[in-house]
Motif scaffolding. Structure first.
Motif, mmCIF file in Angstrom:
data_model
loop_
_atom_site.group_PDB
_atom_site.id
_atom_site.type_symbol
_atom_site.label_atom_id
_atom_site.label_comp_id
_atom_site.label_asym_id
_atom_site.label_seq_id
_atom_site.Cartn_x
_atom_site.Cartn_y
_atom_site.Cartn_z
ATOM 1 N N ASP A 35 -18.901 -4.161 2.572
ATOM 2 C CA ASP A 35 -17.496 -3.445 2.986
ATOM 3 C C ASP A 35 -16.616 -4.472 3.498
ATOM 4 O O ASP A 35 -16.993 -5.074 4.509
ATOM 5 N N VAL A 47 -14.553 -2.072 -1.080
ATOM 6 C CA VAL A 47 -14.394 -0.971 -0.115
ATOM 7 C C VAL A 47 -15.666 -0.039 -0.591
ATOM 8 O O VAL A 47 -15.878 0.408 -1.636
ATOM 9 N N TYR A 48 -16.553 0.072 0.386
ATOM 10 C CA TYR A 48 -17.857 0.713 0.216
ATOM 11 C C TYR A 48 -17.320 2.092 0.087
ATOM 12 O O TYR A 48 -16.594 2.721 0.818
ATOM 13 N N SER A 49 -17.923 2.901 -0.949
ATOM 14 C CA SER A 49 -17.603 4.243 -1.418
ATOM 15 C C SER A 49 -18.485 4.897 -1.925
ATOM 16 O O SER A 49 -18.675 5.502 -3.222
ATOM 17 N N HIS A 99 -22.100 2.421 -4.104
ATOM 18 C CA HIS A 99 -21.017 2.342 -4.988
ATOM 19 C C HIS A 99 -19.988 1.553 -4.254
ATOM 20 O O HIS A 99 -19.778 1.735 -2.818
ATOM 21 N N CYS A 138 -12.073 1.409 -9.649
ATOM 22 C CA CYS A 138 -12.773 2.536 -8.752
ATOM 23 C C CYS A 138 -13.888 3.045 -9.222
ATOM 24 O O CYS A 138 -14.417 3.920 -8.605
ATOM 25 N N VAL A 182 -16.247 6.868 -8.030
ATOM 26 C CA VAL A 182 -15.808 7.733 -7.212
ATOM 27 C C VAL A 182 -14.484 8.414 -7.301
ATOM 28 O O VAL A 182 -14.469 9.660 -6.822
ATOM 29 N N SER A 239 -15.225 8.706 1.333
ATOM 30 C CA SER A 239 -14.906 7.478 0.518
ATOM 31 C C SER A 239 -13.686 7.330 -0.169
ATOM 32 O O SER A 239 -12.950 6.365 0.010
ATOM 33 N N ILE A 240 -13.300 8.647 -0.686
ATOM 34 C CA ILE A 240 -11.764 8.471 -0.908
ATOM 35 C C ILE A 240 -11.030 8.277 -0.199
ATOM 36 O O ILE A 240 -9.860 7.881 -0.443
ATOM 37 N N ARG A 267 -11.372 6.901 2.707
ATOM 38 C CA ARG A 267 -11.286 5.322 2.953
ATOM 39 C C ARG A 267 -10.563 4.549 2.046
ATOM 40 O O ARG A 267 -9.869 3.679 2.383
ATOM 41 N N ILE A 268 -10.651 4.729 0.764
ATOM 42 C CA ILE A 268 -9.973 4.088 -0.292
ATOM 43 C C ILE A 268 -8.501 4.331 -0.034
ATOM 44 O O ILE A 268 -7.632 3.298 -0.075
#
Length: 203
Positions: A89, A103-105, A112, A123, A126, A155-156, A158-159
């Protein structure tokens, strides 16, 4: 950046595998279509790198064939016998002629990652633009062992927190690509994921 979905004409179940040709020829995910090597060769004789969003079978089944044909560097978050470079990440990787933040997701898969630049997001699974469940904002399945809706929601988020508003090109692991207000698509997916209802009937 010129991006080509080299599995668009696949006659078997596979993820979307994207070939970026400008700058450093790079493949994002290797897919599960046996014709992918020939399809890549229609576009380029050289492939410098493969970047994996995650290692589900539909994303990596043809990785060995791609490596045998082109001998690229292989970037992945999770362990893989053919990985040459581990990513974490916040790392940066070059895809084509753009620099992307990793971006770790997790949630759909433990390993992922999404890739975000100033204009583009790869993407994986995710979040996607459209699939059999929703159009204009859907999200990866979390109903199988080792997956988590709560992690996927985080995760979303974070993105979204790390994706510039300038991103207008969205390349997901399934469904169609999207060009436009990517932030709105992902916010729509987040809203649906937060309802915590089954994505598909019978889940």
């Amino acid at each position: 950046m010129d991006v080509i979905n080299v599995t668009a004409d696949a006659d078997t179940f596979t993820c979307n595998a994207y070939l970026a040709l400008d700058g450093r020829p790079t493949l994002v995910d290797a897919g599960a279509w046996p014709g992918i090597v020939d399809r890549i060769r229609e576009e380029t004789d050289e492939l410098d790198a493969v970047v994996l969003t995650h290692q589900h079978g539909d994303h990596v089944a043809e990785l060995d064939a791609v490596i045998d044909a082109f001998d690229p560097d292989v970037y992945a978050y999770g362990d893989h016998p053919n990985r040459t470079t581990a990513v974490d990440d916040g790392d940066e990787v070059t895809v084509g002629d753009e620099t992307f933040e990793v971006v770790y997701s997790p949630g759909h898969a433990d390993d992922h990652v999404a890739l975000v630049s100033g204009s583009t997001i790869f993407c994986g699974d995710v979040v996607v633009h459209d699939d059999g469940a929703f159009d204009y904002g859907s999200f990866g399945r979390t109903d199988r062992p080792g997956r988590s809706r709560e992690e996927l929601i985080e995760s979303i988020e974070r993105i979204l927190s790390r994706m510039p508003d300038s991103v207008e090109h969205m390349y997901a692991g399934h469904g169609g690509e999207f060009h436009g207000e990517v932030t709105d698509v992902i916010e729509t997916a987040l809203s649906r994921a937060k309802q915590r209802e089954p994505k598909y009937p019978g889940e």
